[in-house]
Structures are given as C-alpha cells and as structure tokens.
Enzyme design. Structure first.
Site, PDB file in Angstrom:
ATOM      1  N   ASP A   4      11.981  -1.043 -11.410  1.00  0.00           N
ATOM      2  CA  ASP A   4      11.920  -1.505 -10.017  1.00  0.00           C
ATOM      3  C   ASP A   4      12.024  -3.028  -9.894  1.00  0.00           C
ATOM      4  OD1 ASP A   4      11.310   1.137  -8.606  1.00  0.00           O
ATOM      5  OD2 ASP A   4       9.658   1.017 -10.034  1.00  0.00           O
TER       6      ASP A   4
ATOM      7  N   ALA B 163      16.585   7.370 -12.303  1.00  0.00           N
ATOM      8  CA  ALA B 163      16.818   6.006 -11.834  1.00  0.00           C
ATOM      9  C   ALA B 163      16.790   5.977 -10.306  1.00  0.00           C
ATOM     10  CB  ALA B 163      18.157   5.490 -12.348  1.00  0.00           C
TER      11      ALA B 163
ATOM     12  N   HIS C  18      17.819   2.864  -7.886  1.00  0.00           N
ATOM     13  CA  HIS C  18      18.235   1.477  -7.703  1.00  0.00           C
ATOM     14  C   HIS C  18      18.725   1.286  -6.272  1.00  0.00           C
ATOM     15  CE1 HIS C  18      19.061   1.060 -12.327  1.00  0.00           C
ATOM     16  NE2 HIS C  18      17.804   1.359 -12.029  1.00  0.00           N
TER      17      HIS C  18
END
Length: 409
Positions: free
Chosen positions: A14, A42, A44
């Site tokens: 993060d 993940a 993002h």
C-alpha cells in the site's frame, strides 16, 4: 537513471506503487508493464480525474494504454481477471484482454485454492496470519508439495492426501490435461473444504479464458525488452517478502527485485523503491510505530478493513525498517515518495535496541521507537538513504504525481 524500471514497495504494501507506475507510463513511452510477483491479492489504486480503478492483475499502466505481461512468477486467477477486465471496459478501456499476455508456466489460482485458504485462516481464529483470502499461499504451497522429493511427506499430506502436478496457465488450452490436474487438486483438498466448485465448469471456463488472452512461451520478457522500455510492477511490500519479511505475517512471494532482474537476464535496470511519508499495514503483524492518532489524522480513501486481511493500520514512518527493506533489495537506485500532501510528520530513527539477526517478529513486537520531527520528507529521505527521489505524489490523482528527474537517458 537508465535501462528498464523496477518498482518495488519498501513497506508492508500500500505504498502507492500503482500510482507511481501509472505516472511513469504516462510520462514516456513504455512497451509493457511486467508483473513479477504476487497474484490476485494486489490492490493498486490509480485515479485519473473521475476514473478510479484498483488494479489487481492488470498492470497499473492500463489507463495509459500500456499492455500488461504476467510473468511466470505471477499467480493467475482467471475468474477475477475476467471481472477486472469488465471493470476496465466500464472505464472506457477498449477490449482490455487484448492488452494482456500471460506466461504459459504461470501457476493457476482456482476457487479450490481460495476456499482452502479461507478455511485455514478461519481455523486460526484470533491467531490469523493476515491473509487476503485470495488463495495465494495455497497455490504456492500445493505446487511445492507437488514438487517435493519422494519421501518428503509432511503432516498436511498425511491428512489431505497426495497432490498432483499443479495447474498452470498453459493447461487451459489442453482440457484433458487440465481436467486431470483439477481432479487431483479437488481430491487433495476435499477433506478440508468438502466437494466444492465443479471441475467440469472450471475446465469449460478456463478453456474460454485461454481463447481470450495471449499465452506466451519462451523468453517473452526478453522479446519485449528488446523492443523498448519496460516497467516492472511489484506487488505487496518488501517487509512482507517470503524470505525477508517477519513470519508468519508474510506473503508467499518474492517481493524484492530479484524476479524482475532475473527476467531481464542482465539487461540494465533502475530499481525505484516506493515509500509513503508515514507507515501503514493491513491486518496482523508487528508494527513498532503504530499510532492511532496517525490513523485518525490521515483517513484512507481507498483502504479499509478486510474480512480476511484485517484492520487498516497506520503509524509514523519507520526509518529502521525502511533501511532494512532497502538492504533486502540489495539497494535501490532511486525513491518514489507518496502522500506528500500530509504534514506534521514524525519518523522513527532508531529503537530502544538494535535489530537482531534472528527472531525479528518477536523483537519488533516489543520495540519502543525513537521519534523525531521530519519537516521535509523528500530532502530527509534523500539524505538518509543516499539516493535521489525521482517520483513524488501529493494526492490520489495522476495530476498530483510528478516524475522529478529523467528516468531514462
């Protein structure tokens, strides 16, 4: 700075890797974003005006039209990937799957792995490891059991049975091979999760998946690298690395740049380490600089508690662990610093005892950090780590990011 770019997180994840990758892809021509670790866990975040997407398996350069290659080190979850493609199409990305290529040797994460992962984490109760519940650890663990030498039987095998060869992306175009592997996978996990997803349904779904994406063999990364600049996008953070993180609160993945550099085969690369101006982590695990007042001061727009991942936590920047992460990477060439829109920052420059060579998880759980003021994060980080800050972020939007120095010559 020269060569291809490897983006790696220097925290517990993060850090803002997605926004950094997006900024790099928007700034200059990039042939492809290459994912070099992790899987569907993940998350993002990239914000471009009124468009926001949380990238999971697609590379974070997608909103700039940059293709993604999922290397052999990535765990591929086709169902989640199809959903992500639909989400990107809703953001006006034309035919997202045409922007995707996948190594045939990449391991498949199936609903069977996901169910087993969640069953184990549920059984841990209050002693949860902090899993995302996406089947990552089970995918890797099953493949390791399948590759074990004869006689290397562990207790879990005595309970669950004998694993078969793990399914890989290349099997999706070979229904008979895939069916055999999925049958063995389902039998192995049945004592833990019971009869789950229909193998027939999975075979049909994965066959369609194989027809919708480009599956590659051989040195696809080398072929892409010879065409132009690549950006390698890491998942999670180095402090969660399977070898250098703090067990058992780690990911089953090599988060350091090692996989990316191996894929490049000696080609020149610039490693950019990403850090926030303060520390965060999801779920369980040691966090010496945790401070609830920091959590209250800096509300997180795109992060929150997860059913399996656990609570969102925040604290002061930890220079001790930052240096540890840089050393775990074998050094970095430059930094990207995100969340520069916050102020009144402090940083832990030391603990009440030096880092030991072993027992780090227990050691960190008992530490008292020594905090000092950090009035200028960019200048302070450049001085302390001895490398330039080449990307800065002062907000969630692409417009808040700047590439401060040429990354290519």
């Amino acid at each position: 700075m020269a060569g291809h770019i490897v983006v790696v997180g220097l925290g517990f994840g993060d850090e803002g890797k997605g926004a950094v990758v997006d900024a790099l892809c928007h700034e200059r021509p990039v042939v492809s974003v290459v994912r070099f670790n992790g899987g569907a866990q993940a998350a993002h975040n990239v914000v471009v005006g009124d468009r926001h997407h949380t990238f999971s398996q697609f590379g974070s350069g997608t909103l700039s039209g940059v293709p993604t290659h999922l290397s052999r080190h990535v765990l591929v979850e086709p169902i989640a990937l199809a959903h992500e493609s639909e989400e990107l199409a809703a953001l006006d990305v034309a035919d997202p799957l045409r922007l995707l290529s996948i190594d045939a040797d990449a391991l498949l994460t199936t609903p069977i792995h996901v169910a087993a992962n969640r069953a184990r984490e549920d059984a841990r109760g209050r002693a949860r490891h902090g899993s995302c519940g996406k089947g990552i650890g089970e995918t890797v663990w099953y493949s390791l059991l399948a590759g074990a030498r004869p006689g290397d039987v562990v207790e879990s095998q005595r309970v669950l049975g004998v694993p078969g060869p793990p399914p890989v992306v290349g099997d999706c175009a070979r229904p008979s091979v895939l069916r055999g592997k999925l049958d063995a996978l389902a039998r192995f996990y049945e004592p833990l999760i019971g009869a789950g997803t229909s193998v027939d349904e999975l075979v049909a779904l994965y066959r369609d998946f194989a027809g919708a994406v480009r599956v590659t063999t051989g040195d696809e990364v080398g072929r892409l690298a010879d065409r132009g600049s690549l950006v390698f996008e890491g998942a999670q953070g180095v402090l969660l690395d399977q070898w250098r993180g703090f067990h058992p609160h780690t990911t089953w993945s090599t988060v350091t740049p090692d996989n990316a550099l191996d894929l490049l085969g000696g080609r020149e690369a610039t490693v950019i380490g990403v850090t926030r101006t303060y520390q965060t982590r999801h779920g369980a695990g040691p966090f010496p600089t945790e401070d609830r007042s920091v959590l209250a001061r800096y509300p997180e727009r795109h992060n929150g508690a997860g059913e399996y991942q656990g609570a969102w936590r925040a604290g002061h920047l930890d220079a001790v662990l930052l240096r540890y992460a840089v050393a775990a990477c074998g050094g970095v060439d430059a930094l990207a610093v995100t969340h520069l829109d916050v102020d009144g920052l402090s940083v832990a420059t030391s603990y009440d005892a030096p880092l030991p060579e072993s027992g780090l998880t227990e050691f960190l759980a008992e530490r008292t950090p020594e905090l000092v003021d950090m009035p200028d994060p960019v200048a302070w980080l450049q001085e302390q780590l001895g490398v330039p800050v080449v990307v800065t972020g002062a907000g969630p939007d692409r417009a808040d990011y700047a590439v401060r120095a040429p990354v290519h010559q």
